[in-house]
Design a protein around this motif. Sequence first.
Motif, PDB file in Angstrom:
ATOM      1  N   PHE A 170     -55.646  46.244 -74.604  1.00 55.45           N
ATOM      2  CA  PHE A 170     -56.836  45.459 -74.275  1.00 55.45           C
ATOM      3  C   PHE A 170     -56.459  44.319 -73.326  1.00 55.45           C
ATOM      4  O   PHE A 170     -57.092  44.129 -72.281  1.00 55.45           O
ATOM      5  N   GLY A 171     -55.423  43.573 -73.672  1.00 53.98           N
ATOM      6  CA  GLY A 171     -54.959  42.474 -72.822  1.00 53.98           C
ATOM      7  C   GLY A 171     -54.522  42.954 -71.453  1.00 53.98           C
ATOM      8  O   GLY A 171     -54.820  42.334 -70.432  1.00 53.98           O
ATOM      9  N   GLY A 172     -53.813  44.066 -71.421  1.00 54.41           N
ATOM     10  CA  GLY A 172     -53.367  44.634 -70.153  1.00 54.41           C
ATOM     11  C   GLY A 172     -54.533  45.066 -69.280  1.00 54.41           C
ATOM     12  O   GLY A 172     -54.519  44.868 -68.062  1.00 54.41           O
ATOM     13  N   PHE A 173     -55.550  45.636 -69.900  1.00 51.00           N
ATOM     14  CA  PHE A 173     -56.726  46.060 -69.144  1.00 51.00           C
ATOM     15  C   PHE A 173     -57.411  44.852 -68.514  1.00 51.00           C
ATOM     16  O   PHE A 173     -57.797  44.883 -67.350  1.00 51.00           O
ATOM     17  N   TRP A 207     -63.938  44.597 -66.225  1.00 50.54           N
ATOM     18  CA  TRP A 207     -64.240  43.830 -67.425  1.00 50.54           C
ATOM     19  C   TRP A 207     -65.497  42.984 -67.191  1.00 50.54           C
ATOM     20  O   TRP A 207     -66.392  42.925 -68.031  1.00 50.54           O
ATOM     21  N   LYS A 208     -65.566  42.353 -66.020  1.00 53.21           N
ATOM     22  CA  LYS A 208     -66.732  41.541 -65.675  1.00 53.21           C
ATOM     23  C   LYS A 208     -67.987  42.415 -65.659  1.00 53.21           C
ATOM     24  O   LYS A 208     -69.034  42.015 -66.172  1.00 53.21           O
ATOM     25  N   GLN A 209     -67.874  43.620 -65.114  1.00 58.85           N
ATOM     26  CA  GLN A 209     -69.023  44.523 -65.050  1.00 58.85           C
ATOM     27  C   GLN A 209     -69.489  44.933 -66.443  1.00 58.85           C
ATOM     28  O   GLN A 209     -70.687  45.018 -66.698  1.00 58.85           O
ATOM     29  N   SER A 266     -66.506  47.384 -77.736  1.00 58.16           N
ATOM     30  CA  SER A 266     -66.656  48.650 -77.025  1.00 58.16           C
ATOM     31  C   SER A 266     -65.354  49.070 -76.345  1.00 58.16           C
ATOM     32  O   SER A 266     -64.917  50.213 -76.474  1.00 58.16           O
ATOM     33  N   LEU A 267     -64.733  48.133 -75.632  1.00 60.58           N
ATOM     34  CA  LEU A 267     -63.488  48.445 -74.926  1.00 60.58           C
ATOM     35  C   LEU A 267     -62.374  48.763 -75.905  1.00 60.58           C
ATOM     36  O   LEU A 267     -61.627  49.720 -75.718  1.00 60.58           O
ATOM     37  N   LYS A 296     -62.648  50.014 -78.860  1.00 56.68           N
ATOM     38  CA  LYS A 296     -62.907  51.331 -79.437  1.00 56.68           C
ATOM     39  C   LYS A 296     -62.482  52.431 -78.464  1.00 56.68           C
ATOM     40  O   LYS A 296     -61.848  53.414 -78.859  1.00 56.68           O
ATOM     41  N   GLU A 297     -62.827  52.259 -77.176  1.00 53.16           N
ATOM     42  CA  GLU A 297     -62.436  53.259 -76.180  1.00 53.16           C
ATOM     43  C   GLU A 297     -60.916  53.359 -76.082  1.00 53.16           C
ATOM     44  O   GLU A 297     -60.369  54.452 -75.958  1.00 53.16           O
ATOM     45  N   ILE A 298     -60.236  52.221 -76.141  1.00 52.42           N
ATOM     46  CA  ILE A 298     -58.766  52.223 -76.109  1.00 52.42           C
ATOM     47  C   ILE A 298     -58.215  52.931 -77.339  1.00 52.42           C
ATOM     48  O   ILE A 298     -57.306  53.753 -77.238  1.00 52.42           O
ATOM     49  N   ARG A 299     -58.781  52.626 -78.510  1.00 51.42           N
ATOM     50  CA  ARG A 299     -58.329  53.245 -79.762  1.00 51.42           C
ATOM     51  C   ARG A 299     -58.464  54.765 -79.685  1.00 51.42           C
ATOM     52  O   ARG A 299     -57.529  55.504 -80.026  1.00 51.42           O
ATOM     53  N   VAL A 300     -59.613  55.232 -79.221  1.00 50.40           N
ATOM     54  CA  VAL A 300     -59.855  56.673 -79.094  1.00 50.40           C
ATOM     55  C   VAL A 300     -58.873  57.284 -78.092  1.00 50.40           C
ATOM     56  O   VAL A 300     -58.301  58.351 -78.327  1.00 50.40           O
ATOM     57  N   TRP A 301     -58.662  56.591 -76.974  1.00 49.44           N
ATOM     58  CA  TRP A 301     -57.749  57.088 -75.938  1.00 49.44           C
ATOM     59  C   TRP A 301     -56.319  57.181 -76.472  1.00 49.44           C
ATOM     60  O   TRP A 301     -55.640  58.184 -76.269  1.00 49.44           O
TER      61      TRP A 301
END
Length: 80
Positions: free
Chosen positions: A26-29, A37-39, A65-66, A68-73
Motif C-alpha cells: 500500500f505504501g509503495g503504491f 491514488w489521487k484519482q 478498497s486499495l 483489498k485489491e492488494i490483498r487479493v492480488w
Amino acid sequence: MIKEKEEKFSAVFESLQEKPNEINMFGGFLKMYPAEWKQLKITFSKFNRSKQFGRTIPLPKPEQSLKKEIRVWLKSRNNG
C-alpha cells in the motif's frame, strides 16, 4: 478501478526491499503512483456527493478498497 493494476502492483512488488505484505505494498503504491491514488480519492468523493438523501450505497473508502485489491492480488500471486 485502477488501470493496468497488474503491472502497477507487480512494479511495486519488485521495488520492495522487505517481504511484501498488504501494508508495505500500500505504501509503495502511494509513493510510485500518486496520480492514481489521487484519482481514486476523487472518484470516491464524487460518488459520495452524488448520493441522494436517504439512499445509501456503501462504497468502501479508497484506503480500504486499495488494500483489498492488494490483498487479493498478493493471494492470487502466492497461489498461482
